[in-house]
Every structure is written in C-alpha cells, then in structure tokens.
Design a protein around this motif. Structure first.
Motif, PDB file in Angstrom:
ATOM      1  N   ASN A  24      -9.206  10.962   4.969  1.00 19.92           N
ATOM      2  CA  ASN A  24      -8.748  11.611   6.199  1.00 19.92           C
ATOM      3  C   ASN A  24      -9.544  11.147   7.415  1.00 19.92           C
ATOM      4  O   ASN A  24      -9.543  11.800   8.453  1.00 19.92           O
ATOM      5  N   ILE A  25     -10.216   9.998   7.269  1.00 18.44           N
ATOM      6  CA  ILE A  25     -10.938   9.375   8.382  1.00 18.44           C
ATOM      7  C   ILE A  25     -10.197   8.103   8.762  1.00 18.44           C
ATOM      8  O   ILE A  25      -9.922   7.264   7.909  1.00 18.44           O
ATOM      9  N   GLU A  37     -10.888  -3.618  18.748  1.00 17.62           N
ATOM     10  CA  GLU A  37     -11.077  -2.175  18.559  1.00 17.62           C
ATOM     11  C   GLU A  37      -9.839  -1.404  19.008  1.00 17.62           C
ATOM     12  O   GLU A  37      -9.462  -0.402  18.390  1.00 17.62           O
ATOM     13  N   SER A  38      -9.194  -1.865  20.056  1.00 16.77           N
ATOM     14  CA  SER A  38      -7.991  -1.185  20.534  1.00 16.77           C
ATOM     15  C   SER A  38      -6.849  -1.299  19.533  1.00 16.77           C
ATOM     16  O   SER A  38      -6.178  -0.302  19.228  1.00 16.77           O
ATOM     17  N   VAL A  39      -6.630  -2.505  18.972  1.00 20.23           N
ATOM     18  CA  VAL A  39      -5.539  -2.634  17.993  1.00 20.23           C
ATOM     19  C   VAL A  39      -5.859  -1.836  16.731  1.00 20.23           C
ATOM     20  O   VAL A  39      -4.941  -1.332  16.069  1.00 20.23           O
ATOM     21  N   THR A  40      -7.139  -1.686  16.418  1.00 20.61           N
ATOM     22  CA  THR A  40      -7.537  -0.845  15.279  1.00 20.61           C
ATOM     23  C   THR A  40      -7.020   0.584  15.488  1.00 20.61           C
ATOM     24  O   THR A  40      -6.437   1.194  14.581  1.00 20.61           O
ATOM     25  N   LYS A  41      -7.219   1.110  16.681  1.00 17.25           N
ATOM     26  CA  LYS A  41      -6.798   2.485  16.970  1.00 17.25           C
ATOM     27  C   LYS A  41      -5.279   2.621  16.952  1.00 17.25           C
ATOM     28  O   LYS A  41      -4.731   3.593  16.408  1.00 17.25           O
ATOM     29  N   TYR A  42      -4.591   1.664  17.540  1.00 12.07           N
ATOM     30  CA  TYR A  42      -3.126   1.751  17.577  1.00 12.07           C
ATOM     31  C   TYR A  42      -2.525   1.623  16.177  1.00 12.07           C
ATOM     32  O   TYR A  42      -1.587   2.356  15.825  1.00 12.07           O
ATOM     33  N   MET A  43      -3.057   0.716  15.380  1.00 12.76           N
ATOM     34  CA  MET A  43      -2.533   0.577  14.010  1.00 12.76           C
ATOM     35  C   MET A  43      -2.872   1.805  13.170  1.00 12.76           C
ATOM     36  O   MET A  43      -2.075   2.212  12.320  1.00 12.76           O
ATOM     37  N   ALA A  44      -4.033   2.408  13.418  1.00 13.47           N
ATOM     38  CA  ALA A  44      -4.374   3.645  12.704  1.00 13.47           C
ATOM     39  C   ALA A  44      -3.361   4.731  13.016  1.00 13.47           C
ATOM     40  O   ALA A  44      -2.939   5.483  12.123  1.00 13.47           O
ATOM     41  N   LYS A  51       1.559   6.993   6.651  1.00 11.62           N
ATOM     42  CA  LYS A  51       1.731   6.356   5.339  1.00 11.62           C
ATOM     43  C   LYS A  51       0.476   6.456   4.482  1.00 11.62           C
ATOM     44  O   LYS A  51       0.428   5.888   3.392  1.00 11.62           O
ATOM     45  N   GLY A  52      -0.541   7.128   5.003  1.00 14.90           N
ATOM     46  CA  GLY A  52      -1.783   7.252   4.249  1.00 14.90           C
ATOM     47  C   GLY A  52      -2.667   6.025   4.317  1.00 14.90           C
ATOM     48  O   GLY A  52      -3.600   5.876   3.518  1.00 14.90           O
ATOM     49  N   ILE A  53      -2.393   5.139   5.271  1.00 13.02           N
ATOM     50  CA  ILE A  53      -3.201   3.931   5.447  1.00 13.02           C
ATOM     51  C   ILE A  53      -4.172   4.155   6.592  1.00 13.02           C
ATOM     52  O   ILE A  53      -3.757   4.417   7.724  1.00 13.02           O
ATOM     53  N   SER A  54      -5.465   4.061   6.309  1.00 10.29           N
ATOM     54  CA  SER A  54      -6.476   4.209   7.349  1.00 10.29           C
ATOM     55  C   SER A  54      -6.896   2.831   7.849  1.00 10.29           C
ATOM     56  O   SER A  54      -6.855   1.842   7.111  1.00 10.29           O
ATOM     57  N   VAL A  55      -7.277   2.784   9.123  1.00  9.05           N
ATOM     58  CA  VAL A  55      -7.690   1.530   9.755  1.00  9.05           C
ATOM     59  C   VAL A  55      -9.000   1.779  10.486  1.00  9.05           C
ATOM     60  O   VAL A  55      -9.111   2.739  11.251  1.00  9.05           O
ATOM     61  N   HIS A  56      -9.983   0.912  10.253  1.00  9.95           N
ATOM     62  CA  HIS A  56     -11.328   1.119  10.789  1.00  9.95           C
ATOM     63  C   HIS A  56     -11.886  -0.159  11.389  1.00  9.95           C
ATOM     64  O   HIS A  56     -11.547  -1.268  10.947  1.00  9.95           O
ATOM     65  N   ALA A  57     -12.781   0.007  12.361  1.00 10.94           N
ATOM     66  CA  ALA A  57     -13.597  -1.100  12.865  1.00 10.94           C
ATOM     67  C   ALA A  57     -15.055  -0.794  12.559  1.00 10.94           C
ATOM     68  O   ALA A  57     -15.582   0.239  12.995  1.00 10.94           O
ATOM     69  N   MET A  91       0.828  -1.208   0.000  1.00 15.64           N
ATOM     70  CA  MET A  91       0.000   0.000   0.000  1.00 15.64           C
ATOM     71  C   MET A  91       0.865   1.262   0.000  1.00 15.64           C
ATOM     72  O   MET A  91       0.653   2.173   0.812  1.00 15.64           O
ATOM     73  N   PRO A  92       1.831   1.370  -0.903  1.00 16.53           N
ATOM     74  CA  PRO A  92       2.712   2.551  -0.872  1.00 16.53           C
ATOM     75  C   PRO A  92       2.007   3.868  -1.121  1.00 16.53           C
ATOM     76  O   PRO A  92       2.422   4.880  -0.556  1.00 16.53           O
ATOM     77  N   PRO A  93       0.892   3.914  -1.896  1.00 19.03           N
ATOM     78  CA  PRO A  93       0.210   5.198  -2.036  1.00 19.03           C
ATOM     79  C   PRO A  93      -0.815   5.428  -0.928  1.00 19.03           C
ATOM     80  O   PRO A  93      -1.511   6.429  -0.924  1.00 19.03           O
ATOM     81  N   GLY A  94      -0.941   4.470  -0.009  1.00 15.77           N
ATOM     82  CA  GLY A  94      -1.981   4.517   1.013  1.00 15.77           C
ATOM     83  C   GLY A  94      -3.001   3.432   0.766  1.00 15.77           C
ATOM     84  O   GLY A  94      -2.958   2.715  -0.239  1.00 15.77           O
ATOM     85  N   GLY A  95      -3.945   3.294   1.678  1.00 16.71           N
ATOM     86  CA  GLY A  95      -4.965   2.265   1.535  1.00 16.71           C
ATOM     87  C   GLY A  95      -5.887   2.265   2.731  1.00 16.71           C
ATOM     88  O   GLY A  95      -5.798   3.121   3.607  1.00 16.71           O
TER      89      GLY A  95
END
Length: 254
Positions: free
Chosen positions: A238-239, A166-173, A179-185, A134-138
């Motif tokens: 940006n979310i 949910e906690s690991v979601t926030k930490y990975m986000a 890097k432009g990678i968003s993480v969601h639950a 995911m070099p351009p983001g993802g």
C-alpha cells in the motif's frame, strides 16, 4: 520478516559489482526472489554474466533500452519462462559527456533528447511491457538522485532529467495503483558507481555528502538493496508513488 519467495524480479542496469542495481539484485535474491538480469552489450556481458550466474539468475539477456526489439525479446522470454513478472528495477541513465559537463543552458537538443530517452522514457517502456504480466499486482522501481530536487554542483542537465523521472514515477503510480502495481523512485545519496564517476569533481561530491549527512556516512549498495527489497514485498503493497531517500539524511540538510 518479509519474504520474496517465489517472486519473479527483472533487474535492468547492472554494469559491475559496484552498481546500485547489483546491490538490489543481491537483496532481492537473498529474500527469495528469482532473477532475470540484463546486460547492455557484448562488452558489458563479461562483467555482468558472472555476477548474474553467482546469483542464480534464471534469465540472463541483452538489453540496450534504445532498441525496441531487444525490449520485446526480453519480455517475450520472461512471458515464456515465468508467465509473469512481480518486480522490475530500472537503474539506467545516460547523457553524452559533452552535455553532462556543460551548463544546462548550453545543453544540445540531441544530448537532452538522448538523456531523456535513455534515463526516463526507457522506464516508461519497461513499465508498459511489465503491466500485462502483473495481473495480481507488482512493483516497479527506478533510481533517482537529490539533484532532481535541489541544484547539486556539476550534476547539470541530469538534475532536470531526474526531475522528469520522479514525475513520471508519480503519474504512473496514480495510473497503475488500481491494478495493484506500485511505482517507486529510489533516491540514494552519492555512491561511487561507474555512471556517477562521469560527473566532474565527483570525489568532492562524495566527501561533501559524507560530511553533511547527519550520519556522516555514505550509503552502500547493500543498504539501497535492502530498502528496494522491502518495497517489493507484500508488506509494502500500500506504498506507492514516493521518492525514497536512502542517503543518511543528506537530503534534509539543504
């Protein structure tokens, strides 16, 4: 309207046409994404492959998330076929029945460890493998439930497990945001999926959810999919780091 045209999306967790992951796959495909879809084993393949073929999935591959070799083979194939991945959806959870139906205080060490490994750490393993592609983001997404936040009768040990998810979601986000990678639950209300049917008195939970939700309606897999597709779009770039309730307002009534 947003478009996912040309985006490459990996979907993990389809069991049948009632699966949340299937609702998400349909929505992503409808918005133009190319799909890679996994199935658990040979028994599951006969249910999943026809759905994947109907959606025109370019990659259909086995994935038991407890097998690191299968994870590696899957992402090697994605790299060889697409060279990248833009969207990853993780909709996998498991707990041995005897532990799922037990009080939290009676949960076995083995059952707790298995539930955490399959339901939580496999999401981490997925994101870790997706990151270099995911070099351009993802966008990476998983599926949670309100029982992570409040005690839901008969949800038992899966409540603490989903809280960890949910906690690991926030930490990975936080770690991957630069890097432009968003993480969601995604946190849908109760849906009659095969996995959820393992809960005791699940039909009563469905009835209670429909009664208590401000809309007095249960959420559909199509509605969850529509939300997931938006989160995967550039317009939602940006979310990140959120727990997104898709439950007719069920979570606000306590």
């Amino acid at each position: 309207m947003f478009s996912l045209q040309g985006k490459k999306a990996l979907i993990i967790g389809i069991a049948n046409d009632n699966s949340i992951a299937y609702g998400c796959a349909k929505a992503l495909r409808r918005q133009g994404a190319d799909l890679a879809i996994t199935y658990l084993n040979e028994k599951a393949e006969k249910h999943v492959r026809p759905l994947a073929e109907q959606l025109g999935a370019e990659i259909i591959a086995p994935l038991d998330v407890t097998q690191d070799g299968q994870f590696t083979a899957l992402f090697d194939r994605i790299r060889e076929t697409w060279g990248r991945v833009d969207i990853c959806l993780h909709a996998v959870a498991f707990c041995p029945k005897e532990d799922l139906h037990a009080r939290v205080v009676d949960t076995s060490r083995e059952g707790f460890g298995q539930a955490m490994d399959i339901s939580v750490h496999s999401f981490i393993r997925m994101v870790r493998r997706a990151e270099p592609l995911m070099p351009p983001g993802g966008t990476c997404m998983t599926v949670s439930f309100y029982g992570a936040e409040k005690v839901v009768e008969n949800y038992n040990i899966m409540g603490p497990v989903k809280a960890a998810l949910e906690s690991v979601t926030k930490y990975m986000a936080a770690e991957l945001g630069p890097k432009g990678i968003s993480v969601h639950a995604l946190s849908p209300g109760p849906i009659k999926t095969r996995a959820a049917s393992g809960l005791e008195d699940f039909d009563e939970l469905l009835e209670d959810a429909a009664e208590r939700a401000p809309t007095h309606q249960l959420v559909s897999i199509e509605q969850v999919g529509a939300y997931a597709a938006f989160l995967a779009s550039e317009e939602a770039g940006n979310i990140t780091g959120g727990v997104h309730y898709i439950d007719g307002g069920y979570h606000i009534v306590g």
